[in-house]
Design a protein around this motif. Structure first.
Motif, short mmCIF file in Angstrom:
data_model
loop_
_atom_site.label_atom_id
_atom_site.label_comp_id
_atom_site.label_asym_id
_atom_site.label_seq_id
_atom_site.Cartn_x
_atom_site.Cartn_y
_atom_site.Cartn_z
N ASN A 1 -15.21 15.10 0.73
CA ASN A 1 -14.27 14.85 -0.37
C ASN A 1 -14.41 13.46 -0.98
OD1 ASN A 1 -13.10 17.37 0.08
ND2 ASN A 1 -11.84 16.52 1.73
N ASN B 1 -9.00 9.05 12.18
CA ASN B 1 -8.98 10.50 12.36
C ASN B 1 -7.58 10.97 12.78
OD1 ASN B 1 -10.95 12.76 12.34
ND2 ASN B 1 -10.06 13.08 14.36
N LEU C 1 -8.43 7.02 0.06
CA LEU C 1 -7.52 5.94 0.42
C LEU C 1 -8.08 5.05 1.52
CD1 LEU C 1 -4.68 4.73 -0.04
CD2 LEU C 1 -3.88 6.18 1.82
N PHE D 1 -12.64 4.63 13.97
CA PHE D 1 -12.89 6.04 13.65
C PHE D 1 -11.85 6.98 14.25
CE2 PHE D 1 -15.06 10.12 14.44
CZ PHE D 1 -15.33 10.48 13.14
N GLY E 1 12.72 -15.79 -11.15
CA GLY E 1 12.47 -15.67 -9.71
C GLY E 1 11.00 -15.81 -9.43
N ARG E 2 10.63 -15.75 -8.13
CA ARG E 2 9.22 -15.91 -7.74
C ARG E 2 8.32 -14.85 -8.39
NH1 ARG E 2 8.12 -18.84 -2.83
NH2 ARG E 2 8.91 -20.91 -3.31
N LEU E 3 8.79 -13.59 -8.31
CA LEU E 3 7.96 -12.49 -8.86
C LEU E 3 7.76 -12.65 -10.36
CD1 LEU E 3 8.98 -9.18 -7.05
CD2 LEU E 3 6.80 -10.37 -6.98
N PHE F 1 -16.59 6.95 7.57
CA PHE F 1 -15.26 7.50 7.31
C PHE F 1 -15.19 8.61 6.26
CE2 PHE F 1 -14.41 3.19 8.96
CZ PHE F 1 -13.73 3.57 10.12
N THR F 2 -16.32 8.98 5.68
CA THR F 2 -16.24 10.07 4.70
C THR F 2 -17.19 11.20 5.08
OG1 THR F 2 -17.99 9.32 3.22
CG2 THR F 2 -15.81 8.39 2.87
N LEU G 1 -4.80 9.55 12.12
CA LEU G 1 -3.89 9.44 10.97
C LEU G 1 -4.19 10.48 9.90
CD1 LEU G 1 -3.85 5.55 10.56
CD2 LEU G 1 -1.98 6.99 11.39
N GLY G 2 -5.27 11.23 10.11
CA GLY G 2 -5.64 12.25 9.12
C GLY G 2 -6.19 11.64 7.84
N LEU G 3 -6.69 10.42 7.93
CA LEU G 3 -7.18 9.76 6.71
C LEU G 3 -8.69 9.89 6.55
CD1 LEU G 3 -5.02 6.52 6.72
CD2 LEU G 3 -4.82 8.48 5.20
N ASN G 4 -9.34 10.52 7.55
CA ASN G 4 -10.79 10.68 7.45
C ASN G 4 -11.15 11.44 6.18
OD1 ASN G 4 -13.27 10.16 8.54
ND2 ASN G 4 -12.74 11.04 10.52
N ASP G 5 -12.21 11.00 5.53
CA ASP G 5 -12.71 11.66 4.33
C ASP G 5 -11.69 11.65 3.19
OD1 ASP G 5 -14.72 12.81 2.91
OD2 ASP G 5 -14.32 14.86 3.57
N THR G 6 -10.91 10.59 3.11
CA THR G 6 -10.02 10.41 1.95
C THR G 6 -10.47 9.15 1.20
OG1 THR G 6 -8.45 9.08 3.18
CG2 THR G 6 -8.04 11.46 3.12
#
Lengths: 430, 277
Positions: free
Chosen positions: B221, B131, B140, B127, B179-181, B217-218, B133-138
């Motif tokens: 939004n 927070n 992503l 948590f 190639g591999r890909l 985490f949300t 990283l500013g990713l809370n409530d995203t």
């Protein structure tokens, strides 16, 4: 340089990594808002109204502010609020706190509001119920401004009383038990009726029964079971009701929502719920007895000395400002506005339990809420089920375990009360 | 002999009926109750004959509009998490299938261990990091978390699927200069499509219903539908069961249809490699 197996060049790999990092860095900007962020229960947002009926529309335009509510159920809300307040900084500037949560450690997470109230006072602060203010004063600091309360009352199904030939609701606990026993029958419609339905997982009910005899579970000054005899009488009353069938056989698994549906369906004649549930219990879309479910103060025992008030249980919510909040001035402005007489009354008309004494005298509220006058009377002497302390949740669980054993007849009432004292004692604050 | 067979058949039928009742009765109760008038939902004795109503759905729309925002968020997050998990699992499964080594073999154990960790153990320490990283409530953060929890299972599943694709196809493509890909994209992915769909089913069901991560985490939004339903259950001014059951039905319907549609891939995924060797 190109990897022959994947076809990836070093430049392309670096570019992709940098692009990804830039995208991640940009995301926080999208997540931020310029509004006042509030952590609350959905009901707190709903009672403020919306659209043309928005009680805060003038405040919003005066302050150029918008509100963003994040809502959760009660316990998850408290959990989230404490976690947010424990961070170095939080975007939530206002939170809604239940009055049985703020221990000294938790209170320290929130801004003392006394100095703010002295500098920029709330309108007629003395009008807010003093008992509710007291519940939000921890270690001498006012940390929350009360905004909502739920005070417990006794609900009864008037139609069932009539069917059983009972002309008036009970005035003493003894009468309540006697009527509950008489109302354990099969109604004319064929529905098996239980005299009273109570949830077994909430401390409210054993505490109310103990208080009806002048006792308590834990007092505001942290005395555990201050009157052992009263607690034993309260539990004995519950046990006798279970033995006669006046409490349902499913008592051990009965929950709060069962109480609502049982009384709406006519499966129980009495229950104990917050007065605010009056509208729901009489809602014609949900209830088989719209308009027939009435509320009165929970009665004390006839043995209580004359003039001794029966203290019902009240649970209150308050607005707090986390110490790490980013916009404390706007938060205080919001709290002042929500606590004003106008908004308090407006919320009350939308179903909120008003924390101001004056709101109950308003004719519009009296007309809208038939139990407003009774609720105001009960609120005057009501207090929380028990005061907050770090081990309160375990203390409640332990007490309920012993109460269930006593009510179900698995343990004598005296032994159960002894066990409550022995087991909860070590959990009490020093 | 014939009686024995009849008795066995009856026993099997009874067992299936009990299992079906066990699974379907609660769902049927929720769905049927969502169309019952509110006062009939918990009536005693139960009222089986009633006039169906859409009132609860209308009330859900007008009073709990946030539920539909939650559904949209659930959809976005589920789609994102599924895409991430499928891509990562397919790539990793390909590597595990076509390469060998002590480190790789050891890491398979690590994949299984990751699945054994209770999610609650990592949510609370995460948590403050999320927070920071500013990713809370995203959206992503949930996409990444859901995908992360399923990449291990997805990788094992995809490895089993890809193991069934002859290596000679890879070699032939390599001779032709791929190639591999390219091999992964042009040969492995089309042939392992049932496995990819099986992994997708697992992730979709998990992500659509998940509560704990979404709760931690949300907030506003990226709030998902299960969180809104939990609010309906915990309403302090009373639960409106009709609306709650309507919301549960709306929440249940898409994933139920998806799983029914994808059922054969799910079975294929669960039995992949069962007869190998």
């Amino acid at each position: 340089m190109t990897d022959p197996r994947t076809g990836l060049t070093r430049r392309r790999l670096l570019g992709t990594a940098l692009g990804g990092a830039a995208t991640m860095a940009a995301l926080p900007t999208w997540a931020q808002t310029r509004t006042l962020n509030i952590l609350s229960h959905a009901v707190h947002e709903r009672v403020l109204g919306a659209g043309d009926a928005d009680l805060l529309s003038a405040w919003k335009s005066d302050n150029g502010a918008t509100l963003s509510f994040t809502t959760f159920d009660s316990n998850p809300l408290q959990d989230r609020l404490f976690r947010e307040a424990s961070l170095p900084a939080t975007d939530y500037s206002v939170g809604y706190l239940i009055d049985n949560r703020p221990t000294s450690e938790i209170a320290a997470l929130f801004e003392p509001l006394g100095p703010r109230n002295a500098a920029d006072p709330i309108e007629d602060f003395a009008d807010i119920a003093p008992g509710l203010i007291q519940g939000m004063t921890v270690d001498g600091n006012l940390i929350g401004i009360p905004v909502r309360h739920a005070t417990q009352g006794l609900f009864y199904n008037e139609a069932m009383l009539e069917e059983a030939g009972i002309t008036a609701p009970p005035e003493t606990l003894e009468e309540l038990i006697e009527q509950a026993n008489r109302l354990t029958f099969t109604s004319a419609s064929g529905t098996p009726v239980t005299g009273m339905v109570l949830a077994s997982d909430l401390a409210v009910f054993p505490v109310m029964f103990a208080r009806a005899f002048g006792g308590d579970f834990i007092t505001a000054d942290f005395r555990l079971v201050p009157d052992r005899g009263a607690m034993e009488q309260g539990l004995s009353a519950l046990r006798s009701m279970f033995e006669t069938g006046a409490l349902p056989r499913s008592y051990a698994t009965t929950r709060n929502d069962d109480m609502v549906s049982w009384i709406q369906q006519g499966r129980a004649a009495f229950t104990v719920l917050p007065f605010a549930r009056h509208a729901q219990l009489n809602n014609p879309e949900q209830s088989n007895f719209p308009g027939r479910i009435k509320a009165i103060p929970f009665p004390g025992s006839a043995s209580l000395p004359a003039g001794t008030p029966m203290s019902a249980v009240v649970e209150a919510w308050a607005m707090v400002i986390p110490r790490n909040a980013t916009d404390k001035d706007l938060a205080w402005s919001y709290i002042r506005e929500v606590s004003s007489k106008r908004v308090t009354l407006g919320m009350a008309l939308n179903g909120n339990g008003p924390v101001r004494v004056s709101s109950y005298a308003d004719p519009a509220l009296i007309e809208r809420n038939p139990v407003a006058e009774i609720e105001a009377r009960v609120l005057a002497t009501a207090r929380g089920a028990f005061p907050p302390f770090p081990e309160a949740a375990r203390a409640q669980a332990t007490m309920l375990e012993e109460v269930q054993l006593a009510v179900l007849g698995r343990k004598s009432v005296a032994d159960a009360v002894s066990a409550i004292i022995d087991r909860v004692g070590p959990l009490m604050p020093a | 002999m014939r009686i024995d067979r009849l008795l066995i058949g009856l026993g099997k039928g009874l067992a299936v009926a009990v299992l079906l009742a066990w699974s379907l009765v609660p769902i049927a109760f929720v769905v049927i109750s969502s169309f019952k008038p509110g006062r009939d939902i918990f009536a005693v004795p139960p009222r089986h004959a009633f006039s169906p109503t859409l009132d609860h759905y209308a009330a859900l729309w007008t009073r709990w509009g946030v539920f539909f925002d939650g559904l949209w968020n659930s959809l976005l997050i589920t789609a994102g998490a599924t895409a991430l998990a499928v891509i990562a699992s397919t790539c990793a499964g390909y590597v595990y299938s076509r390469n060998a080594g002590r480190l790789l073999n050891g890491s398979v154990l690590f994949l299984i261990v990751v699945r054994l960790i209770p999610p609650i153990v990592i949510t609370l320490p995460l948590f403050p990091i999320v927070n920071l990283l500013g990713l809370n409530d995203t959206h992503l953060v949930l996409m990444v978390l859901y995908a992360t929890f399923f990449v291990s299972l997805g990788t094992v599943l995809m490895r089993t699927f890809i193991d069934q694709i002859p290596r000679e196809l890879d070699e032939a493509a390599q001779i032709d200069g791929a190639g591999r890909l390219t091999i992964l994209r042009r040969i492995i992915v089309p042939l392992a499509a049932p496995g990819i769909l099986a992994v997708a089913v697992f992730v979709v069901v998990f992500a659509w219903n998940e509560f704990l991560f979404a709760f931690i985490f949300t907030g506003t939004n990226a709030k998902t539908a299960p969180l809104v339903i939990s609010e309906m259950i915990g309403s302090i001014d009373g639960v409106d069961w009709g609306i709650l059951f309507a919301a549960s039905t709306v929440q249940l319907a898409p994933v139920l249809l998806f799983v029914v549609f994808m059922n054969r891939f799910l079975v294929a995924g669960l039995t992949a490699g069962a007869t190998k060797g």
